[in-house]
Design a protein around this motif. Structure first.
Motif, mmCIF file in Angstrom:
data_model
loop_
_atom_site.group_PDB
_atom_site.id
_atom_site.type_symbol
_atom_site.label_atom_id
_atom_site.label_comp_id
_atom_site.label_asym_id
_atom_site.label_seq_id
_atom_site.Cartn_x
_atom_site.Cartn_y
_atom_site.Cartn_z
ATOM 1 N N UNK A 8 -6.599 2.012 -7.798
ATOM 2 C CA UNK A 8 -7.315 0.866 -7.303
ATOM 3 C C UNK A 8 -8.351 1.284 -6.293
ATOM 4 N N UNK A 9 -9.478 1.791 -6.494
ATOM 5 C CA UNK A 9 -10.160 2.460 -5.434
ATOM 6 C C UNK A 9 -10.652 1.598 -4.585
ATOM 7 N N UNK A 10 -10.752 0.238 -4.806
ATOM 8 C CA UNK A 10 -11.254 -0.386 -3.684
ATOM 9 C C UNK A 10 -10.255 -0.836 -2.652
ATOM 10 N N UNK A 11 -9.206 -0.814 -3.132
ATOM 11 C CA UNK A 11 -7.964 -1.218 -2.184
ATOM 12 C C UNK A 11 -7.298 0.275 -1.598
ATOM 13 N N UNK A 12 -7.928 1.295 -2.421
ATOM 14 C CA UNK A 12 -7.412 2.650 -1.836
ATOM 15 C C UNK A 12 -5.651 2.670 -2.158
ATOM 16 N N UNK A 13 -5.479 2.445 -3.130
ATOM 17 C CA UNK A 13 -3.994 2.358 -3.640
ATOM 18 C C UNK A 13 -3.838 3.336 -5.329
ATOM 19 N N UNK A 14 -2.804 4.150 -4.870
ATOM 20 C CA UNK A 14 -2.477 4.665 -6.305
ATOM 21 C C UNK A 14 -1.157 4.025 -6.951
ATOM 22 N N UNK A 15 -1.131 3.772 -8.151
ATOM 23 C CA UNK A 15 -0.026 2.968 -8.623
ATOM 24 C C UNK A 15 0.707 3.980 -9.568
#
Length: 404
Positions: free
Chosen positions: A265-272
């Motif tokens: 999720x590049x907008x929230x800067x999160x890797x899932x």
């Protein structure tokens, strides 16, 4: 020639035939759409094989034809050094014409289809070429689609998701490392990547960069983590222990060794991530920079000759196709589950493969199968750039003690 034979005396002492190059004139009449040996790919593996073919086999350079769409070849082990300006692109990249003799036929054309039953290659514009022997050295291609949002994140110049999957990606990687100050940096390695050690090499080198920067305390304010979907750092116990100790010494976290990256999720800067052993278990991790060493798969054109999207249907010791005895392979497209390829492995594969080509040629003159074949035992060398101008060279020779 004497220098070549002495350099590889171990190979030749095992019965590999050797021929002097000599002076051979090109035949006056020949079919431009037919070659005794055709090769798909002229990268590091392909150019190495081309250099060995006229030395080890009776095939002359003018009897070969090489197909590729890329005009450049680069030395893959050094790609991890580009983001840190330890090496420049000009130092590790050469034109294909610079690495090959002008008597070798070179076609800058993509292969659309391989028809092994007819010894035929179909190129663009539906042009047909015919071969007696075929060498596959087409490498691997990054499979960005495996991770949702990865391709978009890599193409977004403002998104701090980076990779060294291709030489073109290293520029963004260098820029993100230069502007980074403090925060969380994740280094993710897929077990089916091409350069298996890229994520770890980059983590070590970036840790050194942070420690050397002016304004003390930058490294202590940064959190570096290494994550992989593999059960171990390397499929070799002694080296895995040594590398894990180095990571602990450098304060590079390795808490979740078996997490698989499934989405960014590049907008929230999160890797899932998910746990490969329990895919219902989803874990989100925040990042300020995310380095991804992605999964690589075989090029689409090689799929008819493959077991699955990752492995060719070849004998990984003789490097001969299990169904078509006149088809050979080397390099990353010839990888197996049990070996990690490197520049040393590709050199060994080239010597073994070309010896087996010649043994096959000799047997064909007698209308028989080869009485013996050379075998690649998985020998390899992996350079880990561990910082402080040091390199851990992991030398693996199956059946012998691991050396460094």
């Amino acid at each position: 020639m004497q220098k070549f034979v002495s350099s590889y005396s171990r190979i030749f002492s095992r019965g590999v035939p050797c021929y002097s190059i000599g002076t051979v004139s090109k035949p006056k009449y020949y079919d431009p759409n037919h070659a005794k040996l055709m090769m798909i790919g002229s990268g590091f593996a392909g150019s190495t094989a081309v250099a060995h073919i006229p030395r080890i086999t009776t095939i002359r350079k003018f009897e070969m034809k090489v197909f590729d769409t890329q005009p450049f070849v680069y030395y893959t082990p050094n790609i991890d050094l580009l983001p840190f300006s330890i090496k420049t692109r000009d130092e590790i990249e050469r034109t294909i014409l610079h690495t090959m003799n002008d008597t070798t036929g070179l076609e800058f054309s993509g292969i659309e289809k391989i028809i092994p039953e007819k010894n035929t290659l179909i190129c663009s514009e539906n042009k047909e070429y015919h071969y007696d022997y075929l060498v596959l050295a087409a490498g691997l291609e990054p499979n960005y689609s495996k991770v949702k949002g990865l391709k978009e994140a890599l193409e977004d110049r403002d998104c701090p998701v980076i990779t060294t999957a291709t030489i073109a990606d290293t520029e963004k990687c260098r820029r993100e490392f230069e502007i980074f100050y403090t925060g969380k940096v994740l280094f993710y390695n897929d077990k089916n990547s091409k350069n298996y050690i890229s994520a770890l090499n980059t983590a070590f080198l970036f840790d050194e960069v942070l420690r050397q920067r002016k304004g003390g305390g930058i490294r202590s304010l940064s959190e570096l983590s290494y994550i992989s979907n593999d059960n171990s750092i390397l499929p070799y116990v002694n080296y895995s222990i040594k590398l894990k100790n180095l990571m602990l010494e450098r304060q590079i976290k390795f808490d979740d060794p078996t997490l698989e990256l499934i989405e960014i999720d590049k907008d929230r800067k999160k890797a899932i991530f998910v746990d490969p052993n329990n895919r219902d278990k989803v874990i989100e991790k925040e990042f300020d920079v995310l380095f991804v060493n992605p999964e690589f798969t075989l090029p689409e054109v090689l799929k008819p000759l493959a077991k699955d999207e990752h492995y060719l249907n070849i004998d990984h010791s003789t490097l001969i196709h299990n169904q078509y005895s006149n088809v050979f392979a080397l390099g990353h497209c010839a990888r197996s589950k049990n070996t990690v390829l490197s520049h040393k492995a590709i050199l060994e594969q080239s010597l073994i493969m070309n010896a087996n080509i010649e043994l096959t040629l000799q047997a064909a003159t007698k209308e028989a199968k080869p009485e013996r074949l050379m075998r690649y035992n998985g020998e390899t060398q992996l350079p880990f750039f561990v910082g402080n101008n040091r390199c851990l060279l992991a030398e693996i020779n199956p059946g012998k003690q691991e050396l460094d």
